[in-house]
Design a protein around this motif. Structure first.
Motif, PDB file in Angstrom:
ATOM      1  N   LYS A 177       0.836  -1.206   0.000  1.00 25.18           N
ATOM      2  CA  LYS A 177       0.000   0.000   0.000  1.00 25.18           C
ATOM      3  C   LYS A 177       0.869   1.254   0.000  1.00 25.18           C
ATOM      4  O   LYS A 177       0.603   2.214  -0.739  1.00 25.18           O
ATOM      5  CB  LYS A 177      -0.911  -0.006   1.236  1.00 25.18           C
ATOM      6  CG  LYS A 177      -1.840   1.213   1.373  1.00 25.18           C
ATOM      7  CD  LYS A 177      -2.827   1.306   0.227  1.00 25.18           C
ATOM      8  CE  LYS A 177      -3.942   2.305   0.446  1.00 25.18           C
ATOM      9  NZ  LYS A 177      -4.939   1.946   1.442  1.00 25.18           N
ATOM     10  N   ASP A 178       1.924   1.220   0.813  1.00 22.20           N
ATOM     11  CA  ASP A 178       2.837   2.365   0.833  1.00 22.20           C
ATOM     12  C   ASP A 178       3.470   2.560  -0.546  1.00 22.20           C
ATOM     13  O   ASP A 178       3.624   3.686  -1.016  1.00 22.20           O
ATOM     14  CB  ASP A 178       3.938   2.141   1.881  1.00 22.20           C
ATOM     15  CG  ASP A 178       3.354   1.994   3.280  1.00 22.20           C
ATOM     16  OD1 ASP A 178       2.669   2.928   3.729  1.00 22.20           O
ATOM     17  OD2 ASP A 178       3.563   0.942   3.904  1.00 22.20           O
ATOM     18  N   THR A 214      -3.632  -5.168  -3.833  1.00 24.02           N
ATOM     19  CA  THR A 214      -3.687  -3.792  -3.321  1.00 24.02           C
ATOM     20  C   THR A 214      -3.150  -2.815  -4.376  1.00 24.02           C
ATOM     21  O   THR A 214      -3.747  -1.762  -4.628  1.00 24.02           O
ATOM     22  CB  THR A 214      -2.844  -3.669  -2.033  1.00 24.02           C
ATOM     23  OG1 THR A 214      -3.374  -4.558  -1.056  1.00 24.02           O
ATOM     24  CG2 THR A 214      -2.843  -2.245  -1.502  1.00 24.02           C
ATOM     25  N   MET A 218      -5.390   0.052  -6.953  1.00 27.26           N
ATOM     26  CA  MET A 218      -5.279   1.513  -6.951  1.00 27.26           C
ATOM     27  C   MET A 218      -4.741   2.086  -8.258  1.00 27.26           C
ATOM     28  O   MET A 218      -4.510   3.297  -8.360  1.00 27.26           O
ATOM     29  CB  MET A 218      -4.454   1.982  -5.762  1.00 27.26           C
ATOM     30  CG  MET A 218      -5.237   1.809  -4.449  1.00 27.26           C
ATOM     31  SD  MET A 218      -4.628   2.807  -3.076  1.00 27.26           S
ATOM     32  CE  MET A 218      -5.126   4.454  -3.537  1.00 27.26           C
ATOM     33  N   THR A 302      -9.277  -2.633  -1.233  1.00 29.85           N
ATOM     34  CA  THR A 302      -7.843  -2.334  -1.301  1.00 29.85           C
ATOM     35  C   THR A 302      -7.076  -3.115  -0.237  1.00 29.85           C
ATOM     36  O   THR A 302      -6.037  -3.712  -0.527  1.00 29.85           O
ATOM     37  CB  THR A 302      -7.617  -0.827  -1.086  1.00 29.85           C
ATOM     38  OG1 THR A 302      -8.524  -0.104  -1.906  1.00 29.85           O
ATOM     39  CG2 THR A 302      -6.199  -0.432  -1.442  1.00 29.85           C
ATOM     40  N   ASN A 303      -7.570  -3.125   0.992  1.00 32.79           N
ATOM     41  CA  ASN A 303      -6.807  -3.686   2.114  1.00 32.79           C
ATOM     42  C   ASN A 303      -7.691  -4.441   3.101  1.00 32.79           C
ATOM     43  O   ASN A 303      -7.598  -4.215   4.311  1.00 32.79           O
ATOM     44  CB  ASN A 303      -6.096  -2.561   2.887  1.00 32.79           C
ATOM     45  CG  ASN A 303      -4.814  -2.083   2.222  1.00 32.79           C
ATOM     46  OD1 ASN A 303      -4.691  -0.922   1.883  1.00 32.79           O
ATOM     47  ND2 ASN A 303      -3.864  -2.984   2.025  1.00 32.79           N
ATOM     48  N   ASP A 308      -3.636  -8.060   5.405  1.00 36.87           N
ATOM     49  CA  ASP A 308      -3.938  -6.742   5.963  1.00 36.87           C
ATOM     50  C   ASP A 308      -4.432  -6.867   7.400  1.00 36.87           C
ATOM     51  O   ASP A 308      -4.084  -6.075   8.271  1.00 36.87           O
ATOM     52  CB  ASP A 308      -4.997  -6.041   5.106  1.00 36.87           C
ATOM     53  CG  ASP A 308      -4.572  -5.951   3.648  1.00 36.87           C
ATOM     54  OD1 ASP A 308      -3.413  -5.572   3.400  1.00 36.87           O
ATOM     55  OD2 ASP A 308      -5.394  -6.265   2.761  1.00 36.87           O
ATOM     56  N   THR A 381      -7.745   2.505   5.214  1.00 34.00           N
ATOM     57  CA  THR A 381      -6.942   1.706   4.284  1.00 34.00           C
ATOM     58  C   THR A 381      -7.639   1.609   2.930  1.00 34.00           C
ATOM     59  O   THR A 381      -7.336   0.739   2.133  1.00 34.00           O
ATOM     60  CB  THR A 381      -6.715   0.289   4.836  1.00 34.00           C
ATOM     61  OG1 THR A 381      -7.986  -0.369   4.884  1.00 34.00           O
ATOM     62  CG2 THR A 381      -6.096   0.322   6.215  1.00 34.00           C
ATOM     63  N   ASN A 383      -9.282   3.562  -0.721  1.00 35.40           N
ATOM     64  CA  ASN A 383      -8.582   3.979  -1.939  1.00 35.40           C
ATOM     65  C   ASN A 383      -8.838   5.414  -2.377  1.00 35.40           C
ATOM     66  O   ASN A 383      -8.178   5.909  -3.282  1.00 35.40           O
ATOM     67  CB  ASN A 383      -8.957   3.024  -3.072  1.00 35.40           C
ATOM     68  CG  ASN A 383     -10.438   2.687  -3.031  1.00 35.40           C
ATOM     69  OD1 ASN A 383     -11.276   3.580  -3.082  1.00 35.40           O
ATOM     70  ND2 ASN A 383     -10.767   1.412  -2.901  1.00 35.40           N
ATOM     71  N   SER A 401      -1.723   2.506   4.983  1.00 32.19           N
ATOM     72  CA  SER A 401      -1.625   1.046   5.065  1.00 32.19           C
ATOM     73  C   SER A 401      -2.333   0.567   6.334  1.00 32.19           C
ATOM     74  O   SER A 401      -2.580   1.363   7.247  1.00 32.19           O
ATOM     75  CB  SER A 401      -0.154   0.640   5.144  1.00 32.19           C
ATOM     76  OG  SER A 401       0.352   0.990   6.426  1.00 32.19           O
TER      77      SER A 401
END
Lengths: 421, 165
Positions: A177-178, A214, A218, A302-303, A308, A381, A383, A401
């Motif tokens: 995610k980062d 993830t 995005m 996403t997470n 996660d 977390t 999007n 994240s």
């Protein structure tokens, strides 16, 4: 010999019945799977009924009531009912009732409905998630999807591809995610407009399957048509026990043409957040301690996967959420939920004073299960952090994240897990 | 097709949550949704928009969600067409499919001001600012897009051609 092509070009060519395609070319393709959710399906179904009320293949359609479910009000219940009735009428194989349903972009790969090499379209912008499997998948509107429900076909403009080459190693505590927030911060919310983002390079093997979902999820936040990873052992290990059909593996040719190549040294990526009101408005999470939060949401397409949940639990174990802060945890599917139970993560979350929800998109789009009041700030977390995305128009969403969201829930302000110690 | 209307102007990255917030998407009634069009970035839009008005915006108009409710409710609000420097791709497709004419023309966007009266000929690809007499050339729609817009959207065009079944 066909010209050298990227993965995206190869998948589109194969589904158009052509030996080769080039960026900019308009092609009409057979699609492998067509899907929609409880917000977009009602319009797509209306379209489908208007053009003949036929379904091209009930085994290749997925209808997933995930956005406003379990239904939050009468209007959303009517929309879900409309979709359910259509699913029954047309014997749609992949309709998932509450109790089996999960967030579409976590659920369909988990159930093996979408497999590597597929060309899929869905009436949801985060359909680009399935690129993680080495599929070409992209979001469209309800009209395109409604016509495709009936015909199994759709037209595409072949996108150029941007090649991201990953080198180096992610530092401990830095997640996929980062990395994707870092990339969107670098290229902007229209940095890949109309293009495919192909993630490659020697460091790709260290990105887990959940992390790849993830990242591809995005791609749309950079304006991309899809994100895509080539199939490797990580992909195969994921799909082998799940795929409900044989799959096809595509690799980009070495001399394939790219709009540009961007090298990313993973060791330089920090825990990253996106401040309001664009995903590209990125900062180092460690430098945002002055931003207090009212809520943390850990979940979404996403997470909301098991990795996660584990990352959030690792931070929350033995700690409690700050006073007057709500921490809402939403496993993306029933299987993820069950695994949280089996691994003891649910106890960790309960001990930390988190609320745990059944799978739903819920607060991500300001639907339910955590809508924000005026002036409130949420670390999520999810999007998107657009104006009013999670509730009142002067509420704020900060993207992060799972580890950073969990740490921030404990601190009551934005921080990294390291800063808690 | 030709349109003449008064301009409502926006900046870059107007997202689909701004065009129609998800909190209203428990309904697919476009006339109802049109009352909330642009609400979070321009609360007066629904009151001041007049039939035929034209939206002019900078880059990446319509970014974000695939919700077709976005172009549909702009159309239901009475907007005749959208001129922008660029569009997000799903929005672009959706707008054509629901019969909302949209055109990319960066030069026109830079020159046109809020409140100007603008004329747009989709077939010729010509945009004229009647307030300043400035004229701009955009790429005209190819015939099949022209056909979809004229039919009132992809569904209408598909039905016109005898449907699918």
């Amino acid at each position: 010999m066909p010209a050298p092509m990227t993965i995206a070009e190869k998948i589109l060519a194969a589904h158009a019945g052509l030996d080769e395609v080039v960026p900019g070319q308009l092609v009409e393709c057979d699609v492998d799977v067509v899907h929609a959710n409880d917000i977009t399906a009602p319009i797509a179904i209306d379209v489908c009924r208007q053009v003949g009320n036929v379904v091209f293949d009930p085994a290749r359609v997925a209808l997933v009531p995930d956005h406003y479910t379990p239904n939050k009000d009468i209007k959303s219940a009517e929309q879900a009912k409309l979709m359910r009735d259509f699913a029954v009428e047309h014997e749609i194989e992949h309709y998932y009732e509450i109790g089996c349903v999960g967030i579409e972009h976590a659920l369909l790969p988990e159930k093996g409905v979408i497999v590597p090499g597929d060309l899929t379209i869905g009436a949801d912008s985060h359909t680009c998630t399935y690129g993680a499997l080495g599929a070409f998948s992209t979001g469209m509107g309800s009209t395109d999807v409604g016509i495709a429900l009936a015909t199994g076909r759709a037209w595409f403009k072949v996108p150029e591809s941007i090649r991201f080459v990953f080198e180096g190693t992610l530092a401990p505590g830095v997640s996929a995610k980062d990395l994707i927030l870092h990339i969107i911060g670098m290229i902007g919310v229209d940095g890949a407009l109309y293009q495919a983002m192909e993630f490659s390079g020697p460091a790709v093997a260290q990105i887990s399957m959940d992390g790849r979902f993830t990242m591809c999820n995005m791609a749309i936040e950079a304006g991309a048509k899809t994100g895509i990873f080539a199939v490797d052992d990580v992909t195969r290990a994921y799909v082998e026990s799940r795929a409900e059909r044989p799959w096809v593996e595509y690799q980009s040719d070495e001399d394939a043409r790219y709009a540009r190549t961007i090298r990313v040294d993973l060791s330089q990526v920090e825990p990253t957040v996106s401040l309001p009101h664009l995903p590209s408005n990125t900062r180092a999470a460690a430098c945002c301690n002055d931003l207090r939060i009212d809520q943390a949401v850990i979940g979404s397409c996403t997470n909301g996967r098991i990795e996660d949940m584990r990352a959030a639990a690792a931070v929350l174990r033995g700690r409690t959420v700050a006073p007057n802060v709500r921490c809402i945890i939403i496993p993306a599917t029933q299987d993820v939920y069950r695994q949280c139970v089996h691994e003891g993560l649910v106890d960790v979350f309960l001990d930390a004073h988190c609320a745990i929800s059944t799978p739903t998109c819920g607060p991500c789009l300001g639907g339910h299960m955590g809508v924000l009041a005026s002036g409130e700030r949420c670390i999520a977390t999810t999007n998107r952090n657009f104006v009013g995305r999670m509730g009142a128009k002067d509420s704020e969403v900060v993207l992060a994240s799972p580890a950073v969201a969990a740490a921030s829930a404990v601190a009551g302000f934005i921080c990294t897990p390291e800063q808690l110690d | 097709m030709q349109f003449t209307g008064s301009v409502i102007k926006y900046g870059r990255d107007v997202d689909t949550d701004a065009i129609i917030a998800a909190r209203y998407l428990n309904s697919s009634d476009m006339d109802e949704l049109a009352k909330h069009c642009m609400e979070d970035i321009d609360p007066t839009f629904a009151q001041r928009v007049k039939p035929g008005d034209i939206i002019v915006a900078d880059e990446n108009f319509g970014c974000g969600s695939s919700r077709e409710h976005a172009p549909s409710c702009i159309k239901a609000a009475g907007i005749s067409c959208v001129i922008a420097k660029s569009f997000a791709r799903i929005f672009y497709r959706n707008a054509i499919n629901v019969g909302l004419p949209i055109i990319e023309c960066p030069e026109a966007v830079d020159a046109i001001s809020e409140g100007d009266t603008v004329f747009f000929d989709t077939e010729a690809g010509i945009i004229t600012d009647l307030t300043t007499d400035a004229t701009f050339n955009a790429r005209p729609f190819p015939p099949f897009i022209q056909e979809i817009i004229e039919a009132g959207g992809l569904v209408a065009r598909t039905r016109k051609r005898g449907g699918v079944a």
